[in-house]
Structures are given as structure tokens and as C-alpha cells.
Design an enzyme around this catalytic site. Structure first.
Site, PDB file in Angstrom:
ATOM      1  N   ASP A 156      36.497 -28.251   2.011  1.00  4.98           N
ATOM      2  CA  ASP A 156      37.610 -27.630   2.007  1.00  4.98           C
ATOM      3  C   ASP A 156      38.123 -27.342   3.541  1.00  4.98           C
ATOM      4  OD1 ASP A 156      39.568 -25.038   1.498  1.00  4.98           O
ATOM      5  OD2 ASP A 156      38.338 -25.192  -0.290  1.00  4.98           O
ATOM      6  N   SER A 202      44.573 -24.689  -0.933  1.00  2.00           N
ATOM      7  CA  SER A 202      43.366 -24.882  -1.877  1.00  2.00           C
ATOM      8  C   SER A 202      43.975 -24.960  -3.474  1.00  2.00           C
ATOM      9  CB  SER A 202      42.597 -23.812  -1.955  1.00  2.00           C
ATOM     10  OG  SER A 202      41.628 -23.912  -0.720  1.00  2.00           O
ATOM     11  N   HIS A 248      50.823 -18.188  -0.154  1.00  2.00           N
ATOM     12  CA  HIS A 248      50.931 -17.258  -0.853  1.00  2.00           C
ATOM     13  C   HIS A 248      52.218 -16.703  -1.414  1.00  2.00           C
ATOM     14  CE1 HIS A 248      46.480 -16.863  -1.167  1.00  2.00           C
ATOM     15  NE2 HIS A 248      46.450 -17.437  -0.098  1.00  2.00           N
ATOM     16  N   ARG A 298      47.007 -15.839   9.084  1.00  2.00           N
ATOM     17  CA  ARG A 298      45.787 -16.793   8.537  1.00  2.00           C
ATOM     18  C   ARG A 298      46.779 -18.091   8.210  1.00  2.00           C
ATOM     19  NH1 ARG A 298      40.692 -16.307   6.156  1.00  2.00           N
ATOM     20  NH2 ARG A 298      39.944 -17.616   4.517  1.00  2.00           N
ATOM     21  N   ASP A 299      48.094 -18.032   7.522  1.00  2.00           N
ATOM     22  CA  ASP A 299      48.787 -19.121   7.215  1.00  2.00           C
ATOM     23  C   ASP A 299      49.889 -19.407   8.169  1.00  2.00           C
ATOM     24  OD1 ASP A 299      47.303 -19.392   4.932  1.00  2.00           O
ATOM     25  OD2 ASP A 299      48.838 -17.903   3.708  1.00  2.00           O
ATOM     26  N   ARG A 304      45.556  -8.819   4.966  1.00  2.00           N
ATOM     27  CA  ARG A 304      45.148  -9.554   3.986  1.00  2.00           C
ATOM     28  C   ARG A 304      43.745  -9.686   3.599  1.00  2.00           C
ATOM     29  NH1 ARG A 304      46.832 -15.657   4.110  1.00  2.00           N
ATOM     30  NH2 ARG A 304      44.948 -15.787   2.523  1.00  2.00           N
ATOM     31  N   ARG A 309      39.135 -12.563  -3.490  1.00  2.00           N
ATOM     32  CA  ARG A 309      39.449 -13.335  -4.675  1.00  2.00           C
ATOM     33  C   ARG A 309      38.225 -13.356  -5.226  1.00  2.00           C
ATOM     34  NH1 ARG A 309      41.513 -18.322  -1.448  1.00  2.00           N
ATOM     35  NH2 ARG A 309      39.522 -18.743   0.149  1.00  2.00           N
ATOM     36  N   ARG A 336      51.102 -17.363  -5.420  1.00  2.00           N
ATOM     37  CA  ARG A 336      49.705 -17.996  -5.470  1.00  2.00           C
ATOM     38  C   ARG A 336      48.977 -16.831  -6.356  1.00  2.00           C
ATOM     39  NH1 ARG A 336      45.976 -21.033  -1.372  1.00  2.00           N
ATOM     40  NH2 ARG A 336      43.859 -20.025  -2.010  1.00  2.00           N
ATOM     41  N   ALA A 337      48.222 -17.516  -6.969  1.00  2.00           N
ATOM     42  CA  ALA A 337      47.267 -16.630  -8.183  1.00  2.00           C
ATOM     43  C   ALA A 337      45.846 -15.983  -7.310  1.00  2.00           C
ATOM     44  CB  ALA A 337      46.532 -17.372  -9.322  1.00  2.00           C
ATOM     45  N   ASP A 338      45.168 -16.836  -6.739  1.00  2.00           N
ATOM     46  CA  ASP A 338      43.740 -16.266  -6.557  1.00  2.00           C
ATOM     47  C   ASP A 338      43.514 -14.832  -6.023  1.00  2.00           C
ATOM     48  OD1 ASP A 338      44.639 -17.453  -4.472  1.00  2.00           O
ATOM     49  OD2 ASP A 338      42.777 -18.093  -3.549  1.00  2.00           O
ATOM     50  N   ARG A 339      44.456 -14.738  -4.858  1.00  2.00           N
ATOM     51  CA  ARG A 339      44.285 -13.203  -4.238  1.00  2.00           C
ATOM     52  C   ARG A 339      44.940 -12.182  -4.798  1.00  2.00           C
ATOM     53  NH1 ARG A 339      41.071 -13.785   0.220  1.00  2.00           N
ATOM     54  NH2 ARG A 339      40.895 -15.808   1.264  1.00  2.00           N
ATOM     55  N   LYS A 347      35.096 -19.933  -2.560  1.00  2.00           N
ATOM     56  CA  LYS A 347      35.516 -21.085  -3.036  1.00  2.00           C
ATOM     57  C   LYS A 347      35.164 -21.292  -4.679  1.00  2.00           C
ATOM     58  CE  LYS A 347      37.620 -22.127   0.825  1.00  2.00           C
ATOM     59  NZ  LYS A 347      39.022 -22.059   0.981  1.00  2.00           N
ATOM     60  N   ASP A 378      37.240 -24.621   6.460  1.00  2.00           N
ATOM     61  CA  ASP A 378      38.212 -23.784   6.185  1.00  2.00           C
ATOM     62  C   ASP A 378      38.251 -22.359   6.508  1.00  2.00           C
ATOM     63  OD1 ASP A 378      41.078 -23.718   4.750  1.00  2.00           O
ATOM     64  OD2 ASP A 378      39.751 -22.241   3.665  1.00  2.00           O
ATOM     65  N   HIS A 398      39.767 -20.754   9.658  1.00  2.00           N
ATOM     66  CA  HIS A 398      41.075 -19.859   9.623  1.00  2.00           C
ATOM     67  C   HIS A 398      40.696 -18.640  10.553  1.00  2.00           C
ATOM     68  CE1 HIS A 398      43.394 -20.782   6.300  1.00  2.00           C
ATOM     69  NE2 HIS A 398      42.256 -20.970   5.532  1.00  2.00           N
ATOM     70  N   ASP A 407      40.381 -31.068   0.412  1.00  2.00           N
ATOM     71  CA  ASP A 407      41.649 -30.367  -0.299  1.00  2.00           C
ATOM     72  C   ASP A 407      42.800 -30.275   0.661  1.00  2.00           C
ATOM     73  OD1 ASP A 407      40.653 -28.369   1.216  1.00  2.00           O
ATOM     74  OD2 ASP A 407      41.262 -26.695  -0.496  1.00  2.00           O
ATOM     75  N   HIS A 408      42.619 -30.237   2.154  1.00  2.73           N
ATOM     76  CA  HIS A 408      43.744 -30.136   2.934  1.00  2.73           C
ATOM     77  C   HIS A 408      43.122 -30.018   4.408  1.00  2.73           C
ATOM     78  CE1 HIS A 408      42.715 -25.828   3.235  1.00  2.73           C
ATOM     79  NE2 HIS A 408      42.678 -25.991   2.116  1.00  2.73           N
ATOM     80  N   HIS A 447      46.172 -23.858   7.728  1.00  4.21           N
ATOM     81  CA  HIS A 447      45.943 -25.264   7.474  1.00  4.21           C
ATOM     82  C   HIS A 447      46.849 -26.293   8.100  1.00  4.21           C
ATOM     83  CE1 HIS A 447      44.744 -23.524   3.268  1.00  4.21           C
ATOM     84  NE2 HIS A 447      44.015 -23.218   4.116  1.00  4.21           N
TER      85      HIS A 447
HETATM   86  O1  LIG Z   1      42.300 -18.070   2.259  1.00  4.56           O
HETATM   87  C1  LIG Z   1      43.388 -18.385   1.445  1.00  4.56           C
HETATM   88  O2  LIG Z   1      43.835 -17.737   0.573  1.00  4.56           O
HETATM   89  C2  LIG Z   1      44.088 -19.686   1.899  1.00  4.56           C
HETATM   90  C3  LIG Z   1      45.048 -19.536   3.216  1.00  4.56           C
HETATM   91  O3  LIG Z   1      46.017 -18.594   2.673  1.00  4.56           O
HETATM   92  O4  LIG Z   1      43.151 -20.566   1.966  1.00  4.56           O
HETATM   93  P1  LIG Z   1      42.693 -21.761   0.838  1.00  4.56           P
HETATM   94  O5  LIG Z   1      44.204 -22.345   0.331  1.00  4.56           O
HETATM   95  O6  LIG Z   1      42.082 -22.879   1.623  1.00  4.56           O
HETATM   96  O7  LIG Z   1      41.926 -21.299  -0.048  1.00  4.56           O
HETATM   97 MN   LIG Z   2      41.260 -24.950   0.703  1.00  3.24          MN
HETATM   98 MN   LIG Z   3      42.330 -22.079   3.926  1.00  3.04          MN
END
Ligand SMILES: O=C(O)[C@@H](CO)OP(=O)(O)O
Ligand SMILES: [Mn+2]
Ligand SMILES: [Mn+2]
Length: 560
Positions: A26, A79, A138, A168-169, A204, A211, A285-288, A362, A431, A435, A472-473, A502
Site C-alpha cells: 500500500d 486505496s 473521500h 492526510r490527503d 479525521r 474504518r 468514499r465508503a470505508d471511513r 487495510k 502508506d 501519511h 495500489d498508489h 498519496h
Molecule cells: O487513509 C485513508 O483513508 C486514505 C487517505 O485518505 O488512504 P488509503 O486510500 O490508502 O486508504
Molecule cells: Mn492505499
Molecule cells: Mn493512504
């Protein structure tokens, strides 16, 4: 659409049954060696040795911009889009672009919005919650403005904003500028009769945006601030909160602000969330935002994670549907990309036994994102997902090796067991430590990831298998911001500005192992290939022809 035929033909040159190890590093981009490249600074003998396989066994692929479904060439990878692309083998227009289109053609306010509209018309408060960032990973500011302005145009009177700061971004400290811009826009709206206020917030990584259930306390802190209007830190404006909390504690930054609430003259929160209110989460974006969505949507019996004290009955909408398997949240404004026919489903239906593993932060990348934002197994008979718990409550530069050794150990054992045909893992170090912007720690993290790869390649060697190593990036290969001429951008005090985000760098794809047939090499004719081409590649390495609607394989069969 005709029903999909999931049966895949055998590959003409790669037999089935040779175990395949797929490793995702990652945040591991490829850029020239340099002082601020943590990957080139680190001692990474294994990844260096793979590079020597160029061009037959090592190449670069695109991991950013339109190649992974993002609107612009200048959009860095992330990601979600990266793992979606690798897992699905196709390029889908992703959340950022879908929201842009929905705002442009007005459809943002025609679907799930209708239920939000009903609550607005009853005179209830509308709460907007999300990451206040222009990173485009996100969320994006112009989309927040579009949502807020659109809500006011449609009759929303009282709107409260709950903002998570980024860093972070985007650069640390950008929260000041974003809050200022937001306050300006709010002033404009209020001057025309609206009642809009920022009500609560936090960083955040410390508030709300956890997540994969790494640490529910993060969400609990957010719940207290956003919903109950409670936090140890009370201010009369958001700007004051940002300034004062930093001054008080040098460890505080945009990512790690503690929770804060805005209060009125009587010390009361200006925006608790009450029965009947509407809540819209603006992250695409979903995960968080899955966890906070559950906190609003789940009944007590399904919510053992923390004591919500009070759960207001609200109408909750997500900017997108965040989990397409369980339809969470139950209302969404913009349809997510319709990702289907992914590699995971194909492999399970062709009885390829798959094992996926990473540590918590992850874990969902190799499962949920990999499978097109679905949380479950396709067929538990042929799949196993293993999660190594991530340490809670630390910033990742405090322990840069993270769980790389444990991930490697688990995956190597699975590989050697002979129970699995396809083992896939993600090493988070480049990753997650990248960050933090901490160069030294990131170097240590990259070295730990390289050691993890070493352990896994040894397992491949021992088992006569095949490997595919990719990423992944980018992230760790660029630890400070560079200008157009490649020179570090300097801050006011003359030091290079840290880059926690990233990058747009390409990422490596390396193949090899004793099981790789001698007549299989990387093709030389796909200069524009990206992460979506990885799926057909690993399906082939599992001994199968890839589905015809996937992006083409990176492999070729050469005459001997
Ligand atoms: O931490 C995250 O949510 C993102 C950066 O905003 O990182 P990654 O896409 O690598 O999960
Ligand atoms: Mn990633
Ligand atoms: Mn990241």
C-alpha cells in the site's frame, strides 16, 4: 443484460493448481531516487531485486486519474479506487466523478434526497457531516458547497455542519483555509435568511472516521460531539477551536484534532442531533463512514460497539451507498459504481480457493474494496479472510513496522499449507506511515514491508508457486511537496513542506517464482496499462482465461 457466464476456460499455457501469492504494497509508488523518497532511502533489497526483472518480469502501471476511474489526470490514486480496479479488472467511474455528474445534472436532489426534503419541509434541522477537504479521496469542497447550497435552495432553513479536518490527503494546516472558506459561504447564505452554523468537529484520525472497526472509540468521540453536543473542548467558533487546540498541544494536527463543539453564549451546543432531524454524510468514499452510518442506522440489539446514550430517530442519507451488500445507509443520494462480476466472484465460482489477509486498517482493502464494496464472502467454501488486529490509539510513526511480520507469517503459513490456490495480502507500512509525514519512520516502515515480501517470496520458492507483487498508489516515495521543476516547496521557515498525501506515481507489477512457466512474460504492448489490468493477469496466473470484459492481461505467452 444477459446473465453472466462465470465458467472460465483453462489457460492454454499456465496450468491450474500452482499456488499464487499476490502482494499489494500500500502506498508504494515508483519515482526517481532522491533525498525525500523514503522507498529509495530505505534498504529494500527484495523490491530492488524484482526491479532487475524489467522488462520481462517487472513493469510499471498507472494507479491514478482516469486509469482508476477518477475525473482528472491530476487526481492522485487511493486505496478504494486502486483495490476496486485490481479486484474488478475494469475501470468504473468512481464516487468523485459520479457526485460531480449528479450535481451537474441535478440528479443529486431527485432520488434519496426526496426523503431528506420531506424532513426539511417539516422544519427539522438538516445536519451535514463529513471530511472538510479538497483532497478528492473521500470528499471535495466544491461538492460540499453544492450540497449545502442546493439544500438551502430547496428550502432548508436550519443547517448544522459537523466537520472532520483532513491533513492526510491535503497539507496539514489547510483546515484553517477550508474553515475560512466555509464560514464565508455560510455568511453569504445566512445573509439571505438561512440559519447555517458549524456545530462540531475533530480530526479525521481521532474523531468519527475510523474504518474496519479498528477502534470504535474514534466513532464514539464523534457521536458525542456531533449528536449529543458533548466534548471536553467547547468554543464559540470552529476557527477558534482549530487555533486554540493546536496552541495547547503540539501533537495536535489536522488529522488528530480532538473532538470539539461550538456552543452559544449559554454554553449550549448549537447543533445537537434530535429526533426528526435529517443527516447527510457528504463523503463519497465508503470505508471511513461505514461505522458512523451504522451508529445512526442500527438498532440497539445490532449495535454492541458503544453506548450511544441517545439515538435520535433521524433520516440518514449517504452521499453514496457505502456497503452495497447490506445497503448501508438505507438512503443514498448518488448511486455508487455498479461493480459486478469481480475477480473474487469468478474465482470462487471456478473453485479457486482464495485466502486474503492484512491488518485491520487495510483488511477491508483486500476484501471489501477488492470485491467491489461488498462486505461478505462470495462462497465461504472457497474463501477465507484473515484480519491481524492493528494497534489502537497510536500514530503509525510510533511503530512503523506495524504488523508486517505478523501478516507475512500468517500468509506464508497459509501458502505453505496447500489449502489455498490464491493468497493475497496487503502490507500497509509505506502508506500508513507515509501519511504521518515522518521521513525516518517511513523509511523503517518500507524496510519492514520489504522484509514481509522476503518472507512471502521464500514461501513461494518453497512451495514451487508464483508471485505477483504490486501496489495500489504512491505515497512513501514522495515525502515532501515538489514544484513543477521538481524542487521541494519550502514553508515559511525554509524547511521543505511535508507531503502526507498519496501521489500520481505509477506502481510496479512484478511476476515470478519457480511455478511461473518459462514461456510466460510481461507484454510490452500496453504502455497505458493500469491497475485494472492486474485482475486478468492474476486470473491467468491461477490457470484460467480471464473474462472477456475485463481489461487485458499483462501477460504474454512467448515462443520458446
Ligand atoms: O487513509 C485513508 O483513508 C486514505 C487517505 O485518505 O488512504 P488509503 O486510500 O490508502 O486508504
Ligand atoms: Mn492505499
Ligand atoms: Mn493512504
Amino acid at each position: 443484460m444477459a446473465a453472466r457466464d462465470f465458467k472460465l476456460a483453462d489457460h492454454p499455457a499456465i496450468p491450474r493448481g500452482i499456488p499464487l501469492m499476490l502482494i499489494v504494497l500500500d502506498g508504494w509508488g515508483e519515482q526517481p531516487d532522491g533525498e525525500y523518497n523514503a522507498i529509495s532511502k530505505a534498504s529494500t533489497p527484495i523490491m530492488d531485486s524484482l526491479k532487475k526483472g524489467h522488462p520481462d518480469y517487472w513493469r510499471l502501471v498507472k494507479a491514478h486519474g482516469p486509469a482508476v476511474g477518477l475525473p482528472l489526470e491530476s487526481d492522485m490514486g487511493n486505496s478504494e479506487v486502486g483495490h476496486n480496479a485490481m479486484g474488478a479488472g475494469r475501470i468504473y467511474k468512481q464516487g468523485a466523478g459520479l457526485v460531480d455528474s449528479a450535481l451537474a445534472d441535478g440528479s443529486m436532489f431527485t432520488g434519496g434526497w426526496k426523503q431528506i426534503q420531506e424532513t426539511i419541509e417539516k422544519g427539522c434541522t438538516l445536519h451535514l457531516l463529513g471530511l472538510l477537504s479538497d483532497g478528492g479521496v473521500h470528499a471535495r469542497l466544491d461538492q460540499v458547497w453544492g450540497l449545502l447550497g442546493g439544500a438551502i435552495e430547496r428550502g432548508a432553513k436550519k443547517v448544522r455542519l459537523h466537520i472532520l479536518t483532513d491533513g492526510r490527503d491535503v497539507a496539514d494546516g489547510s483546515s484553517f483555509e477550508y474553515v475560512e472558506k466555509l464560514e464565508k459561504y455560510i455568511e453569504e447564505l445566512n445573509s439571505k435568511g438561512a440559519d447555517v452554523k458549524i456545530a462540531s468537529g475533530g480530526g479525521r484520525m481521532r474523531v468519527t472516521m475510523d474504518r474496519y472497526e479498528t477502534d470504535w472509540e474514534v466513532v464514539e468521540r464523534g457521536w458525542h460531539a456531533h449528536v449529543l453536543g458533548e466534548a471536553p473542548n467547547k468554543y464559540t467558533t470552529a476557527a477558534e477551536a482549530l487555533k486554540d487546540l493546536r496552541a495547547k498541544d503540539p501533537k495536535v494536527n489536522d488529522q488528530y484534532y480532538p473532538p470539539w463543539v461550538v456552543v452559544d453564549d449559554a454554553g449550549k451546543s448549537v447543533g445537537t442531533i434530535e429526533d426528526g432531524d435529517a443527516v447527510v454524510i457528504w463523503n463519497f468514499r465508503a470505508d471511513r463512514v461505514v461505522m458512523i452510518s451504522k451508529a445512526f442506522d442500527f438498532e440497539d440489539k445490532d449495535f454492541p460497539f458503544f453506548d450511544r446514550v441517545r439515538r435520535p430517530k433521524v433520516t440518514l442519507a449517504g452521499m453514496l451507498e457505502y456497503d452495497v451488500e447490506i445497503h448501508l445507509p438505507s438512503i443514498h443520494l448518488v448511486d455508487p459504481p455498479q461493480i459486478e462480476g469481480t475477480s473474487g466472484e469468478y474465482l470462487a465460482k471456478n473453485h479457486v480457493r482464495s485466502y486474503a489477509c492484512s491488518e485491520t486498517v487495510k483488511f477491508g482493502h483486500m476484501t471489501f474494496f477488492w470485491n467491489g464494496n461488498r462486505s461478505g464472502y462470495f462462497d465461504a467454501k472457497y474463501e477465507k479472510y484473515v484480519e491481524i488486529p492493528t494497534d489502537k490509539g497510536i500514530q503509525f510513526n510510533e511503530k512503523p513496522p506495524m504488523k508486517a511480520a505478523e501478516i507475512a507469517e500468517a500468509a506464508a503459513a497459509a501458502f505453505k499449507s496447500g489449502e489455498w490456490d490464491f493468497v493475497r495480502v496487503n502490507f500497509p507500512n509505506a502508506d500508513m506511515v507515509g501519511h504521518t509525514g515522518d521521513m525516518e519512520a517511513t523509511v523503517v516502515g518500507c524496510e519492514a514491508a520489504d522484509k514481509g515480501v522476503e518472507v512471502l517470496l521464500k514461501a513461494v520458492e518453497d512451495a514451487g508457486g508464483i508471485y505477483l507483487v504490486t501496489a495500489d498508489h504512491g505515497n512513501a516515495e514522495e515525502m515532501v511537496k515538489h514544484d513543477k521543476d521538481g524542487k521541494p516547496v519550502l514553508t515559511k521557515d525554509g524547511t521543505p513542506q511535508k507531503l502526507t498525501a498519496h501521489t500520481c506515481a505509477p506502481v510496479p507489477v512484478a511476476i515470478g517464482g519457480p511455478g511461473l512457466p518459462k514461456n510466460i512474460k510481461l507484454r510490452k504492448d500496453l504502455p497505458g496499462a493500469g491497475l485494472a489490468n492486474v485482475a486478468a493477469t492474476f486470473i491467468n496466473l491461477c490457470g484460467l482465461e480471464a473474462p472477456s470484459d475485463m481489461e487485458p492481461t499483462l501477460l504474454e505467452v512467448v515462443e520458446q
